[in-house]
Design an enzyme around this catalytic site. Structure first.
Site, PDB file in Angstrom:
ATOM      1  N   HIS A 189      56.010 -43.924   2.305  1.00  0.00           N
ATOM      2  CA  HIS A 189      56.027 -42.559   2.833  1.00  0.00           C
ATOM      3  C   HIS A 189      57.347 -41.847   2.536  1.00  0.00           C
ATOM      4  CE1 HIS A 189      52.398 -43.961   4.897  1.00  0.00           C
ATOM      5  NE2 HIS A 189      52.022 -42.717   4.628  1.00  0.00           N
ATOM      6  N   GLU A 431      40.400 -46.864   3.513  1.00  0.00           N
ATOM      7  CA  GLU A 431      41.649 -47.374   2.945  1.00  0.00           C
ATOM      8  C   GLU A 431      41.875 -48.846   3.278  1.00  0.00           C
ATOM      9  OE1 GLU A 431      44.810 -44.772   4.239  1.00  0.00           O
ATOM     10  OE2 GLU A 431      43.980 -44.544   6.235  1.00  0.00           O
ATOM     11  N   ASP A 455      46.897 -47.093   0.597  1.00  0.00           N
ATOM     12  CA  ASP A 455      46.677 -48.255   1.451  1.00  0.00           C
ATOM     13  C   ASP A 455      45.610 -49.184   0.880  1.00  0.00           C
ATOM     14  OD1 ASP A 455      48.490 -48.140   3.608  1.00  0.00           O
ATOM     15  OD2 ASP A 455      47.468 -46.332   4.287  1.00  0.00           O
ATOM     16  N   CYS A 502      42.709 -39.101  -1.752  1.00  0.00           N
ATOM     17  CA  CYS A 502      43.928 -38.384  -1.378  1.00  0.00           C
ATOM     18  C   CYS A 502      45.157 -39.263  -1.514  1.00  0.00           C
ATOM     19  CB  CYS A 502      43.815 -37.806   0.031  1.00  0.00           C
ATOM     20  SG  CYS A 502      43.587 -39.054   1.289  1.00  0.00           S
TER      21      CYS A 502
HETATM   22  C1  PEP Z   1      46.634 -43.397   1.557  1.00  0.00           C
HETATM   23  O1  PEP Z   1      46.781 -44.453   2.157  1.00  0.00           O
HETATM   24  O2  PEP Z   1      46.305 -43.324   0.349  1.00  0.00           O
HETATM   25  C2  PEP Z   1      46.871 -42.117   2.241  1.00  0.00           C
HETATM   26  C3  PEP Z   1      46.571 -40.969   1.663  1.00  0.00           C
HETATM   27  O3  PEP Z   1      47.448 -42.154   3.463  1.00  0.00           O
HETATM   28  P1  PEP Z   1      49.014 -42.475   3.679  1.00  0.00           P
HETATM   29  O4  PEP Z   1      49.683 -42.438   2.324  1.00  0.00           O
HETATM   30  O5  PEP Z   1      49.563 -41.444   4.583  1.00  0.00           O
HETATM   31  O6  PEP Z   1      48.991 -43.838   4.265  1.00  0.00           O
HETATM   32 MG    MG Z   2      46.951 -44.409   4.308  1.00  0.00          MG
END
Ligand code: PEP
Ligand code: MG
Length: 582
Positions: A189, A431, A455, A502
């Protein structure tokens, strides 16, 4: 020259600011005996201010979430009145004639050493609490202002061992040009926040804090993952040239802004944006995204000293929803835990935070906090097109429970005649492999799926997304991951619902090409990747994408799949260019 993991594109050149692990810099200042009483008073008034702050947070938590969740703040208040803590710091100030910051730091160090020696988990936890309290007190010290006192210039490049997503979100873009860390992965993140702030970054560069010195000249190439310390004149000139090219490339891409996202054979792909902060809407609109495919709402919570109220949350969501109207905004409910923590919402220390209380799990364990967020989201739905999405659903029961709570909140709002969109679409993220495998069943319960590949990859190959040592395993082209994506997209379409991706994978043009071929209807990418993904989509046919995906699904190695896709794309793009010239 160092090679790390490319985390956020762009090239910057500037002086290094090497910071130690602690964000708050603590300097030892020796004081004259005459100043000691005033210094002790300065510490006590900061402690009192901290007590007041914590008391306020505690009341808010009791009111909004519950008494049990506020327990940690009682522990903080007790510590602040504990003679072995504040008393010890006073003893050091008086005994050693030093400043409060240094004295508190000494107490912290003694405590850490002691708890390490006896390896008691209760004491270890207390040591973390003290750490956090010391930061709060230092923050409350008048005239502290030490944070950037060692910065080499007005603008600099941060070099650190590690940065949390919260540290990154807090960076002042007027002074920070980019950053390099020793730890981290491309989809951590911290890297995601760097992209949303458009700060070039390279992560996973071993030992860089021991070799680079504050004031050294640094080049960051965030696209290739290269860092150069004190470059020679030839390299410096070459990178200045590269920087110009990068800026020119961005300018050229802007021409695509108003064109539709369709393949050569007119297959439509929805191209939406991922955001972390409401302010990003400006860039989202500049790049003409067709909606927000993922709003990571936890970033509204992350740098606050206490839980944002329903009203505060509502205002943030409404601002985004209104600005995007009539384009949709997908608000994901709180996803904390893993690598994102809130100072006012304690999750007990875990051996494996990414496998612990994360995302929908702590949310379902704190229904009042969940309801508060759902109320704010639903209220914002009266101002545009809102979609709600639950993160990290692992079993059907979690989805049922989350939907049930949502229905309760809707019923309550209706009773109170509060306006919201009753037909708001509800989706879930896929995920976790268990959800991917059961996607056909989950698809019957929702209006849409969004695949979180960041994830999904880490949980499929059992390699932490933020751990540079296992980044060789963390590969979006891992054949098991591709098969899971195909399974999810088939299940979604069989149930008549749409599926988006995403995760960061969607923002890399060559991977976006493959995802379209795997049947993905929507790609949600960081705002700065929108135009490069659009360019790729407009240069290929859907048929080529389908054929390439079919071929990829027959391979058993990521490296072979990557070579195959790049070769294909080279041929296709070369043929297209030749055709255009004719
Ligand atoms: C993911 O896991 O791909 C996602 C979009 O959520 P995050 O990156 O916030 O875990
Ligand atoms: Mg995620």
């Amino acid at each position: 020259m160092y090679k790390g993991i490319a985390a956020s594109p762009g090239i910057v050149i500037g002086p290094a600011y090497v910071i130690s692990k602690r964000a708050v810099q603590v300097n030892k200042v020796e004081l004259t005996p005459q100043k000691i009483d005033a210094e002790v008073a300065r510490m006590h008034s900061a402690v009192e201010r901290t007590k007041t702050d914590i008391g306020t947070i505690k009341e808010r938590i009791v009111h909004d979430i519950g008494t049990a969740e506020a327990e940690i703040f009682n522990a903080y208040l007790m510590l602040l009145s504990d003679p072995t803590f504040v008393g010890k710091a006073e003893e050091i100030i008086r005994g050693q004639l030093v400043n409060t910051e240094y004295a508190l730091h000494m107490v912290l160090q003694n405590y850490a050493e002691f708890s390490n020696r006896i390896s008691d988990s209760y004491l270890k936890e207390r040591s973390r609490d003290i750490n956090s309290l010391v930061d709060k007190i230092i923050h409350n010290l008048e005239e502290s202002g030490e944070k950037d006192s060692n910065a080499p210039a007005d603008k600099y490049i941060i070099i650190a061992q590690d940065l949390s997503p919260a540290d990154t979100a807090d960076m002042n873009k007027n002074s920070v040009m980019g950053f390099v860390t020793e730890m981290g992965g491309a989809t951590s993140h911290t890297a995601i926040v760097a992209r949303s702030l458009e700060l070039p970054a390279v992560v996973g560069v071993r030992d860089i804090t021991s070799t680079a010195k504050t004031g050294d000249l640094v080049i960051i190439d965030g696209e290739k993952g290269i860092v150069v310390i004190n470059p020679n004149p030839k390299i410096l000139a070459a990178y200045k040239e590269e920087r110009k090219k990068f800026i020119l490339k961005l300018r050229m891409l802007k021409r695509l802004k108003t064109l539709d996202t369709v393949t050569i054979d007119k297959h439509k792909v929805e191209l939406t944006a991922n955001i972390e902060f409401p302010e990003e809407i400006v860039v989202v609109q500049e790049n003409n995204a067709e909606g927000v495919g993922l709003f990571r709402t936890e970033f509204i919570y992350i740098n606050k000293s206490n839980l944002p109220s329903e009203e505060e949350q509502f205002e943030s969501y409404k601002a985004v929803v209104q600005k995007m109207n009539p384009r949709p905004v997908t608000l994901r409910t709180l996803d904390i835990g893993g690598d994102k923590f809130l100072p006012y919402f304690k999750i007990a220390p875990e051996q494996n935070p990414f496998l612990g209380l994360r995302a929908i799990r702590p949310t379902l364990a704190n229904i009042n906090m969940f309801k508060l967020q759902l109320r704010a989201i639903l209220r914002s739905s009266a101002f545009g097109k809102v979609k709600i999405m639950f993160p990290m659903i692992t079993v059907a029961e979690e989805l049922d429970e989350a939907k049930k709570v949502l229905e309760e909140v809707k019923a309550d709002l209706k009773r109170k005649e509060v306006k919201f969109d009753p037909s708001v679409k509800v989706g879930c993220m896929i995920e976790v492999p268990s959800a991917a495998i059961m996607a056909d069943e989950l698809a019957k319960k929702v209006d849409f799926f969004s695949i979180g590949t960041n994830d999904l990859i880490q949980y499929t190959v059992a390699a932490d997304r933020g751990n540079e040592s296992v980044s060789y395993l963390y590969d979006p082209l891992n054949p098991a991951v591709l098969r899971l994506i195909k399974m999810i997209s088939n299940s979604a379409h069989k149930a008549g619902i749409k599926v988006s991706v995403c995760g960061e994978m969607a923002g890399a043009p060559h991977l976006a090409f493959l995802l379209i071929g795997l049947g993905i209807d929507e790609l949600s990418v960081s705002p700065s990747s929108i135009l490069s993904v659009k360019k790729l989509i407009r240069s290929v046919s859907f048929k080529d994408a389908l054929d390439t995906a079919d071929e990829a699904l027959r391979e058993d190695r990521a490296s072979v799949i990557k070579d195959m896709i790049l070769t294909r794309l080279n041929q296709l793009l070369y043929a297209k260019e030749k055709g255009e010239k004719k």
